[in-house]
Motif scaffolding. Structure first.
Motif, PDB file in Angstrom:
ATOM      1  N   CYS A   1     -53.202 -31.113  49.395  1.00 44.84           N
ATOM      2  CA  CYS A   1     -53.515 -31.574  50.819  1.00 44.84           C
ATOM      3  C   CYS A   1     -52.593 -30.856  51.684  1.00 44.84           C
ATOM      4  O   CYS A   1     -52.954 -30.628  52.807  1.00 44.84           O
ATOM      5  CB  CYS A   1     -54.176 -32.834  50.899  1.00 44.84           C
ATOM      6  N   LYS A   2     -51.389 -31.018  51.385  1.00 42.13           N
ATOM      7  CA  LYS A   2     -50.270 -30.763  52.198  1.00 42.13           C
ATOM      8  C   LYS A   2     -50.486 -28.976  52.645  1.00 42.13           C
ATOM      9  O   LYS A   2     -50.015 -28.498  53.478  1.00 42.13           O
ATOM     10  CB  LYS A   2     -48.978 -31.103  51.803  1.00 42.13           C
ATOM     11  N   GLN A   3     -50.994 -28.548  51.622  1.00 42.20           N
ATOM     12  CA  GLN A   3     -51.382 -26.962  51.849  1.00 42.20           C
ATOM     13  C   GLN A   3     -52.558 -26.489  52.585  1.00 42.20           C
ATOM     14  O   GLN A   3     -52.581 -25.590  53.419  1.00 42.20           O
ATOM     15  CB  GLN A   3     -51.233 -26.114  50.165  1.00 42.20           C
ATOM     16  N   VAL A   4     -53.523 -27.529  52.424  1.00 46.09           N
ATOM     17  CA  VAL A   4     -54.760 -27.131  52.904  1.00 46.09           C
ATOM     18  C   VAL A   4     -54.723 -27.569  54.405  1.00 46.09           C
ATOM     19  O   VAL A   4     -55.577 -26.871  55.145  1.00 46.09           O
ATOM     20  CB  VAL A   4     -56.135 -28.149  52.216  1.00 46.09           C
ATOM     21  N   ALA A   5     -54.128 -28.566  54.669  1.00 45.79           N
ATOM     22  CA  ALA A   5     -54.272 -29.050  56.010  1.00 45.79           C
ATOM     23  C   ALA A   5     -53.935 -27.932  57.215  1.00 45.79           C
ATOM     24  O   ALA A   5     -54.710 -27.919  58.072  1.00 45.79           O
ATOM     25  CB  ALA A   5     -53.495 -30.476  56.264  1.00 45.79           C
TER      26      ALA A   5
ATOM     27  N   HIS B   1     -51.342 -34.956  58.915  1.00 44.90           N
ATOM     28  CA  HIS B   1     -51.625 -33.770  59.516  1.00 44.90           C
ATOM     29  C   HIS B   1     -52.806 -34.186  60.304  1.00 44.90           C
ATOM     30  O   HIS B   1     -53.781 -34.656  59.529  1.00 44.90           O
ATOM     31  CB  HIS B   1     -51.439 -32.352  58.720  1.00 44.90           C
ATOM     32  N   PRO B   2     -53.052 -33.668  61.347  1.00 48.33           N
ATOM     33  CA  PRO B   2     -54.483 -33.915  62.446  1.00 48.33           C
ATOM     34  C   PRO B   2     -55.566 -33.407  61.824  1.00 48.33           C
ATOM     35  O   PRO B   2     -56.538 -33.920  62.132  1.00 48.33           O
ATOM     36  CB  PRO B   2     -54.043 -33.231  63.532  1.00 48.33           C
ATOM     37  N   ASN B   3     -55.522 -32.401  60.877  1.00 46.43           N
ATOM     38  CA  ASN B   3     -56.400 -31.649  60.296  1.00 46.43           C
ATOM     39  C   ASN B   3     -56.867 -32.205  58.911  1.00 46.43           C
ATOM     40  O   ASN B   3     -57.774 -31.767  58.484  1.00 46.43           O
ATOM     41  CB  ASN B   3     -56.416 -30.159  60.351  1.00 46.43           C
ATOM     42  N   LEU B   4     -56.418 -33.220  58.475  1.00 53.31           N
ATOM     43  CA  LEU B   4     -56.773 -33.949  57.234  1.00 53.31           C
ATOM     44  C   LEU B   4     -57.091 -35.334  57.622  1.00 53.31           C
ATOM     45  O   LEU B   4     -56.024 -36.331  58.180  1.00 53.31           O
ATOM     46  CB  LEU B   4     -55.711 -33.764  56.251  1.00 53.31           C
ATOM     47  N   GLN B   5     -58.222 -35.750  57.492  1.00 49.80           N
ATOM     48  CA  GLN B   5     -58.404 -37.211  57.767  1.00 49.80           C
ATOM     49  C   GLN B   5     -59.513 -37.767  56.981  1.00 49.80           C
ATOM     50  O   GLN B   5     -59.543 -37.274  55.646  1.00 49.80           O
ATOM     51  CB  GLN B   5     -59.066 -37.143  59.529  1.00 49.80           C
TER      52      GLN B   5
ATOM     53  N   VAL C   1     -54.298 -39.543  53.509  1.00 54.84           N
ATOM     54  CA  VAL C   1     -53.913 -39.090  54.995  1.00 54.84           C
ATOM     55  C   VAL C   1     -52.772 -39.368  55.639  1.00 54.84           C
ATOM     56  O   VAL C   1     -52.117 -38.529  56.149  1.00 54.84           O
ATOM     57  CB  VAL C   1     -55.097 -39.805  55.872  1.00 54.84           C
ATOM     58  N   GLU C   2     -52.288 -40.436  55.249  1.00 53.44           N
ATOM     59  CA  GLU C   2     -50.917 -40.873  55.907  1.00 53.44           C
ATOM     60  C   GLU C   2     -49.763 -40.195  55.231  1.00 53.44           C
ATOM     61  O   GLU C   2     -48.719 -39.728  56.040  1.00 53.44           O
ATOM     62  CB  GLU C   2     -50.769 -42.190  55.695  1.00 53.44           C
ATOM     63  N   ALA C   3     -49.796 -39.945  53.973  1.00 49.16           N
ATOM     64  CA  ALA C   3     -48.876 -39.055  53.231  1.00 49.16           C
ATOM     65  C   ALA C   3     -48.565 -37.683  53.675  1.00 49.16           C
ATOM     66  O   ALA C   3     -47.874 -37.050  53.723  1.00 49.16           O
ATOM     67  CB  ALA C   3     -48.890 -39.225  51.650  1.00 49.16           C
ATOM     68  N   VAL C   4     -50.004 -37.174  53.874  1.00 53.46           N
ATOM     69  CA  VAL C   4     -49.952 -35.699  54.310  1.00 53.46           C
ATOM     70  C   VAL C   4     -49.571 -35.693  55.913  1.00 53.46           C
ATOM     71  O   VAL C   4     -48.822 -34.686  56.320  1.00 53.46           O
ATOM     72  CB  VAL C   4     -51.326 -35.011  54.104  1.00 53.46           C
TER      73      VAL C   4
END
Length: 282
Positions: free
Chosen positions: A147-151, A189-193, A184-187
C-alpha cells in the motif's frame, strides 16, 4: 408597527429555512456493467460502479480504446472500480507477486485518472488472503508495504484507493473498519483511505458506530442485505443505524449497491426508494 415588521421577517426566515433544509441523503450508485448506466440514470442513481477489469490493466492502450468508446457512448459517470488486485497476484504469504501487482495497479490507476474516476476499491480478498501457517503479522506488514507503494501512484493520477474490510468468509485479513483504519494510519498517505461496506459490517456484527469512530478515514460506502446479499428492500433489512452513523459524520459521498441482482431492471427502482425512505426517516 415595528413588531409587525419583525414578525414578517421572522416568518420569511422560517420559510426559507424550511425549504432550504433538504433531508439528509447521499448520492447512490450500482455496481454493474457500464452498459446499464442509462437505466440507472433514469431510475435516479447518480453513478455506476464498475470492476477494475474494465480498465484492462493487462492490456495495451489501443485494446482499452473500445472501453473508452463505450463510456463515451453511454456518457457514463463512474464513481469507482472494485476488485483492485486479482487473486492471481498474491500480495501476502511466502511467495508474493507484488512487482507484477504494482504494474497492474499503476495501469489501473492511470486509466482511472484518465476517466476522472475518483475511487478504486481495494477489496481483493483472495490477493490478501493469509496462507495457512503463515504469520498474520508478517502478512499485514507485506500488505502495508504494498500500500505504501500504491498510495503515491494513486496520488500521481488523482485517484483515492479505499481499503474495503471484508467478512471472514471472503478473506482472513482486514475484516473490520478498525483493522482497515490501522492500515490507513500505517501508510499515512491522503490517497489511501477506507470504505465502509454495510453488508460486510452486518455479516461481522460490527456496530454501526464504528463508522463514527473511524470517520476521518471513510471516503466511500457499499451496501447490500445481510443474509443473501440481496438488494436493499428485498428482505427488509433495517439500515437506519448505519445511515444514522453516516449522517452523524456528515458523509456526503456515494452509497453503492453491491449485491446479487435477480432482475436488475425491476429491482433498482424499489431498492433506491427503500434506501431514500430510510435515510429520510432519520
Amino acid at each position: 408597527m415595528r413588531s409587525f415588521h419583525y414578525s414578517i421577517v421572522l416568518a420569511i426566515l422560517m420559510l426559507v429555512m424550511a425549504f432550504s433544509s433538504d433531508p439528509y441523503e447521499p448520492e447512490f450508485a450500482v455496481c454493474t456493467s457500464i452498459a446499464n448506466y442509462p437505466l440507472l440514470k433514469t431510475a435516479g442513481y447518480s453513478y455506476v460502479e464498475s470492476n477494475v477489469s474494465y480498465l484492462m490493466p493487462d492490456k495495451a492502450d489501443d485494446e482499452f480504446q473500445k472501453n473508452l468508446d463505450e463510456i463515451k457512448e453511454y456518457d457514463a459517470k463512474i464513481i469507482s472500480c472494485t476488485s483492485f488486485i486479482p487473486g492471481s497476484l498474491p500480495l501476502v504469504g511466502p511467495e508474493t507477486k507484488q512487482d507484477e501487482a504494482l504494474e497492474w495497479a499503476e495501469t489501473a490507476l492511470r486509466r482511472a485518472g484518465m476517466l476522472n474516476i475518483p475511487y478504486i476499491v481495494f477489496g481483493s480478498g483472495k490477493a490478501r488472503h493469509v496462507p495457512e501457517n503463515f504469520s498474520k503479522e508478517e502478512a499485514t506488514q507485506q500488505f502495508i508495504d504494498f500500500c505504501k507503494q500504491v498510495a503515491p501512484l494513486a496520488g500521481k493520477y488523482n485517484v483515492t484507493v479505499v481499503i474495503e474490510p471484508l467478512n471472514r468468509v471472503e478473506t482472513n485479513l482486514i475484516n473490520s473498519l478498525e483493522e482497515g483504519a490501522r492500515i490507513v494510519e500505517a501508510v499515512n498517505h491522503p490517497n489511501l483511505q477506507l470504505l465502509c461496506d454495510i453488508y460486510h459490517m452486518m455479516r461481522e456484527n460490527e456496530p454501526a458506530m464504528e463508522i463514527v469512530k473511524y470517520a476521518k478515514c471513510i471516503r466511500h460506502c457499499h451496501i447490500a442485505e445481510r443474509e443473501e446479499r440481496t438488494s436493499p428492500g428485498t428482505k427488509g433489512d433495517d439500515f437506519r443505524p448505519y445511515f444514522r452513523a453516516l449522517k452523524e459524520i456528515g458523509y456526503k459521498g456515494c452509497v453503492s449497491i453491491e449485491c446479487r441482482w435477480n432482475d436488475l431492471p425491476h429491482e433498482i427502482y424499489p431498492a433506491l426508494s427503500y434506501m431514500q425512505e430510510q435515510f429520510r426517516s432519520l
